[in-house]
Write an enzyme that holds these catalytic residues in place. Sequence first.
Site, PDB file in Angstrom:
ATOM      1  N   GLU A  43     -21.824 -16.569  14.214  1.00  0.00           N
ATOM      2  CA  GLU A  43     -20.948 -16.270  13.085  1.00  0.00           C
ATOM      3  C   GLU A  43     -21.050 -14.802  12.675  1.00  0.00           C
ATOM      4  O   GLU A  43     -22.147 -14.251  12.544  1.00  0.00           O
ATOM      5  CB  GLU A  43     -21.326 -17.164  11.899  1.00  0.00           C
ATOM      6  CG  GLU A  43     -20.470 -16.976  10.666  1.00  0.00           C
ATOM      7  CD  GLU A  43     -20.968 -17.781   9.474  1.00  0.00           C
ATOM      8  OE1 GLU A  43     -20.174 -18.024   8.561  1.00  0.00           O
ATOM      9  OE2 GLU A  43     -22.160 -18.158   9.459  1.00  0.00           O
ATOM     10  N   LYS A 116     -12.704 -21.089   7.883  1.00  0.00           N
ATOM     11  CA  LYS A 116     -13.819 -21.900   7.400  1.00  0.00           C
ATOM     12  C   LYS A 116     -13.433 -22.690   6.151  1.00  0.00           C
ATOM     13  O   LYS A 116     -12.961 -22.120   5.157  1.00  0.00           O
ATOM     14  CB  LYS A 116     -15.001 -20.977   7.110  1.00  0.00           C
ATOM     15  CG  LYS A 116     -16.307 -21.664   6.740  1.00  0.00           C
ATOM     16  CD  LYS A 116     -17.415 -20.611   6.684  1.00  0.00           C
ATOM     17  CE  LYS A 116     -18.767 -21.192   6.336  1.00  0.00           C
ATOM     18  NZ  LYS A 116     -19.807 -20.140   6.371  1.00  0.00           N
ATOM     19  N   CYS A 153     -20.489 -22.566  10.536  1.00  0.00           N
ATOM     20  CA  CYS A 153     -21.714 -22.629   9.730  1.00  0.00           C
ATOM     21  C   CYS A 153     -21.711 -23.770   8.714  1.00  0.00           C
ATOM     22  O   CYS A 153     -21.922 -24.910   9.085  1.00  0.00           O
ATOM     23  CB  CYS A 153     -21.971 -21.282   9.068  1.00  0.00           C
ATOM     24  SG  CYS A 153     -23.708 -21.054   8.568  1.00  0.00           S
TER      25      CYS A 153
END
Length: 292
Positions: A43, A116, A153
């Site tokens: 990331e 995300k 993540c």
Amino acid sequence: MRKVKVAATQMSCCEHIEDNIAKAEGLIRKAAKEGARIILTQELFETLYFCQKEKPEYYDYASEVSESKAVNYFKKIAKELEVVLPVSFYEKKNNARYNALAVIDADGKILGVYRKSHIPDGPGYEEKYYFNPGDTGFKVWNTRYGKIGAGICWDQWYPEAARCMALMGAEILFYPTAIGSEPEKPEVDSKDHWQRCMTGHAACNLIPVVASNRVGSEKIGDSEITFYGSSFITDGVGEKIAEAGRSEETILLAEFDLDALARQRIEWGIFRDRRPDLYKAILTYDGEVQTP
């Protein structure tokens, strides 16, 4: 029989974007030389993990996908090596900013961008300051080497995200990550919990999981995180079949027969026996289902 070899990279990052891109390229080339066809980098690897502190100057790292240094650079690498590259980057779109992932196919073309969905907010991980909540929904891409899903993540802690991607036909799940110590609670080590969440996604969905994390200590202002690496790859029942250490810069490799995995999913009956008509509580925050 559809066999594909995948890779996860693991590296430390510095303050210089060009150096980080060059280091990522070296690991990608090494993985490709070993036969990897889908290669995951971690990331936000272009920079230090700037989200440790709220600093307005770091907004300048964001760029539109068409102008992203990493995305444009790795489009060329993907085409040259004929590999699929999910590339994490800080995306700007008009007045919005996202923690995003561009999926580059083996011909160098962008298949799409995922933003995300779950944005953390806590000491050392101040992401709500930098990122809008993703608005793409979960996405799956039909790449040259297989159908893949990807979260970023904090997304990896949510079984709903993995299940949605599995329902959409993902054959392998990829999670680029930046996680390590807790600046205000140095006694906390989430490494095992972090891995268990994702091995659970693999086991419950009968789909391999590939996770790439960074290593090294990074200091932003008065905050410091030591990233614990431990990138890993699971098989289709959640067994870790490749795992990196906490500090090494390396690549991990694993090969899968996607057709065999598909047969295994059918034989287990997990998706046949689902009862989505009973899952309404999961669409709520408090678990209370409102009746008409």
